[in-house]
Motif scaffolding. Sequence first.
Motif, PDB file in Angstrom:
ATOM      1  N   ASN A 175       0.814  -1.283   0.436  1.00 20.13           N
ATOM      2  CA  ASN A 175       0.019   0.221  -0.032  1.00 20.13           C
ATOM      3  C   ASN A 175       0.594   1.200  -0.115  1.00 20.13           C
ATOM      4  O   ASN A 175       0.206   2.460   0.333  1.00 20.13           O
ATOM      5  CB  ASN A 175      -1.167  -0.126   0.872  1.00 20.13           C
ATOM      6  N   ARG A 176       2.455   0.891  -0.312  1.00 20.92           N
ATOM      7  CA  ARG A 176       2.551   2.172  -0.627  1.00 20.92           C
ATOM      8  C   ARG A 176       3.861   2.102  -2.045  1.00 20.92           C
ATOM      9  O   ARG A 176       4.317   0.935  -2.517  1.00 20.92           O
ATOM     10  CB  ARG A 176       4.326   2.410  -0.072  1.00 20.92           C
ATOM     11  N   ILE A 177       3.273   3.359  -2.480  1.00 15.79           N
ATOM     12  CA  ILE A 177       4.032   3.149  -4.688  1.00 15.79           C
ATOM     13  C   ILE A 177       5.160   4.378  -4.294  1.00 15.79           C
ATOM     14  O   ILE A 177       4.697   5.600  -3.004  1.00 15.79           O
ATOM     15  CB  ILE A 177       3.145   3.148  -5.405  1.00 15.79           C
ATOM     16  N   ILE A 206      -3.748   4.902   0.285  1.00 16.73           N
ATOM     17  CA  ILE A 206      -2.591   4.637  -0.780  1.00 16.73           C
ATOM     18  C   ILE A 206      -1.863   5.205  -0.315  1.00 16.73           C
ATOM     19  O   ILE A 206      -1.371   6.801   0.145  1.00 16.73           O
ATOM     20  CB  ILE A 206      -2.828   4.460  -1.670  1.00 16.73           C
ATOM     21  N   LYS A 207      -0.030   5.412   0.044  1.00 18.75           N
ATOM     22  CA  LYS A 207       0.624   6.439   0.716  1.00 18.75           C
ATOM     23  C   LYS A 207       2.023   6.486  -0.687  1.00 18.75           C
ATOM     24  O   LYS A 207       1.808   5.713  -1.601  1.00 18.75           O
ATOM     25  CB  LYS A 207       1.310   5.486   1.912  1.00 18.75           C
ATOM     26  N   ILE A 208       2.377   7.851  -0.923  1.00 18.01           N
ATOM     27  CA  ILE A 208       2.583   7.987  -2.561  1.00 18.01           C
ATOM     28  C   ILE A 208       3.637   8.960  -2.145  1.00 18.01           C
ATOM     29  O   ILE A 208       3.806   9.809  -1.799  1.00 18.01           O
ATOM     30  CB  ILE A 208       1.574   8.435  -3.606  1.00 18.01           C
ATOM     31  N   ASP A 209       5.042   7.702  -1.855  1.00 18.78           N
ATOM     32  CA  ASP A 209       6.501   9.066  -2.269  1.00 18.78           C
ATOM     33  C   ASP A 209       6.341   9.520  -3.212  1.00 18.78           C
ATOM     34  O   ASP A 209       6.844   9.294  -4.349  1.00 18.78           O
ATOM     35  CB  ASP A 209       7.792   7.804  -1.394  1.00 18.78           C
ATOM     36  N   VAL A 210       7.536  10.870  -3.045  1.00 15.32           N
ATOM     37  CA  VAL A 210       7.543  11.252  -4.182  1.00 15.32           C
ATOM     38  C   VAL A 210       8.711  12.416  -4.021  1.00 15.32           C
ATOM     39  O   VAL A 210       8.743  12.765  -3.303  1.00 15.32           O
ATOM     40  CB  VAL A 210       6.359  12.269  -4.560  1.00 15.32           C
ATOM     41  N   LYS A 211       9.240  11.912  -5.318  1.00 11.70           N
ATOM     42  CA  LYS A 211      11.072  12.707  -5.056  1.00 11.70           C
ATOM     43  C   LYS A 211      11.443  13.360  -6.688  1.00 11.70           C
ATOM     44  O   LYS A 211      11.127  12.554  -7.648  1.00 11.70           O
ATOM     45  CB  LYS A 211      12.236  11.581  -4.892  1.00 11.70           C
ATOM     46  N   TYR A 212      12.073  14.530  -6.428  1.00 10.80           N
ATOM     47  CA  TYR A 212      12.530  15.083  -8.159  1.00 10.80           C
ATOM     48  C   TYR A 212      13.446  15.663  -7.638  1.00 10.80           C
ATOM     49  O   TYR A 212      14.114  15.781  -6.868  1.00 10.80           O
ATOM     50  CB  TYR A 212      11.731  16.857  -7.955  1.00 10.80           C
ATOM     51  N   GLY A 234      16.026   4.549  -1.742  1.00  9.87           N
ATOM     52  CA  GLY A 234      15.201   5.228  -0.615  1.00  9.87           C
ATOM     53  C   GLY A 234      13.968   4.746  -0.925  1.00  9.87           C
ATOM     54  O   GLY A 234      13.099   4.651   0.163  1.00  9.87           O
ATOM     55  N   MET A 235      12.938   4.865  -1.807  1.00 12.77           N
ATOM     56  CA  MET A 235      11.927   5.010  -1.243  1.00 12.77           C
ATOM     57  C   MET A 235      11.516   3.125  -0.736  1.00 12.77           C
ATOM     58  O   MET A 235      10.796   3.018  -0.277  1.00 12.77           O
ATOM     59  CB  MET A 235      11.015   5.076  -3.194  1.00 12.77           C
ATOM     60  N   TYR A 236      12.004   2.614  -1.953  1.00 15.39           N
ATOM     61  CA  TYR A 236      12.194   0.982  -1.089  1.00 15.39           C
ATOM     62  C   TYR A 236      12.190   0.511  -0.258  1.00 15.39           C
ATOM     63  O   TYR A 236      11.558  -0.087   0.678  1.00 15.39           O
ATOM     64  CB  TYR A 236      13.234   0.347  -2.648  1.00 15.39           C
ATOM     65  N   GLN A 237      13.577   1.512   0.278  1.00 15.95           N
ATOM     66  CA  GLN A 237      13.521   1.198   1.893  1.00 15.95           C
ATOM     67  C   GLN A 237      12.870   1.361   2.643  1.00 15.95           C
ATOM     68  O   GLN A 237      13.029   1.350   3.438  1.00 15.95           O
ATOM     69  CB  GLN A 237      15.621   2.211   1.684  1.00 15.95           C
ATOM     70  N   SER A 238      12.137   2.367   2.480  1.00 15.04           N
ATOM     71  CA  SER A 238      10.856   3.082   3.015  1.00 15.04           C
ATOM     72  C   SER A 238       9.689   2.185   3.030  1.00 15.04           C
ATOM     73  O   SER A 238       8.879   2.190   3.614  1.00 15.04           O
ATOM     74  CB  SER A 238      11.068   4.430   3.001  1.00 15.04           C
ATOM     75  N   GLY A 239      10.025   1.232   2.230  1.00  7.46           N
ATOM     76  CA  GLY A 239       8.882   0.217   2.056  1.00  7.46           C
ATOM     77  C   GLY A 239       7.495   0.342   0.924  1.00  7.46           C
ATOM     78  O   GLY A 239       6.888  -0.003   1.081  1.00  7.46           O
TER      79      GLY A 239
END
Length: 355
Positions: A175-177, A206-212, A234-239
Amino acid sequence: MRHATKVAAVVAAAALGLAACGSSTDTAPGSGSGSTAGSTAGGGGAGLKVGMAYDVGGRGDQSFNDAAAAGLDKAKSELGVEGKEAAAVNGEAESARKERLQQLIDAGYTNVIAVGFAYAKSVGEAAKANPDVKFAIIDDASPDSAGSNVEQITFAEEQGSFLVGAAAALKTKTNRIGFVGGVQTDLIKKFEVGYEAGAKAVKPDIKIDVKYLTQPPDFSGFASVDKGKAAAEGMYQSGADIVYHAAGGSGGGVFTAAKAAGKLAIGVDSDQAKTAPADVRDVIMTSMVKKVDVGVFDFIKAVQDGSFKAGNKVFDLKAGGVDYSTTGGQVDDIKSKLDEYKQQIIDGSITVPSS
């Protein structure tokens, strides 16, 4: 229009490292461009000469620029046009982009395609200085590039991104992308916003991580594999278990990170399960296919047919300008659901935000 002698044109072209693609040795099979000499300025018919100025990364980025290159290659093969290519470099000044366009023109390539919004001001100025030349610019519809001899080719990236966002939400187990953008611009925000809308249409929580990767005027975020890799790691390590990139050549780093983490990624622009290095293709669940090749070919054919029209031409989902890919079969089990969303967008029952 500014003119130059043949000698000056050749010298200038060599100085910029323009890669000729229309010679008898470089032309795609079946093209007659290598045997045809010259063309009229902006004219149609056999021997049409097309110059293509790439964005950072150039041909070989396995994404945005390669999609544009595919449209030129098709025109060479099917329409018999002659092409010449030149690529941008990281950190270059506006004057370099403007000069690149002018050198293509001076070398006789009087139908010019600028790949990427970074060329907006340069196209606008070059178009005014060269009224007999026909221009196309990909991904810009601003007043900066507008002109009576300019076609502005844009896409509904948010619509295609909605579909891959829905796919990510349907497939995630955590539930995190995530989303990795190359450069934080209004254009790339369209990818992010559409992706988030599609994911939340399936799973509102759903949780969505964003990085530019970079901020304007630094456009190196489109050609920095290491930065793409670090952001995805970093995103994969955070779930997060699925990461979508809209980062040009930097996306190769996202795929490498996905492979190392045993997770999944989503490609962009091209069907990257076909274009990425073979060792990472199995982690590319789907791609948001942005058919830049269709826009490029359409422009060239219109010039050749004498049906060129200036102004903004939008390639959306209904027009077949964007879509999602199915290579590898990883979305086969959710395809019917994705196609339902696709039809709802086309018929207007779903309006995808773009900002």
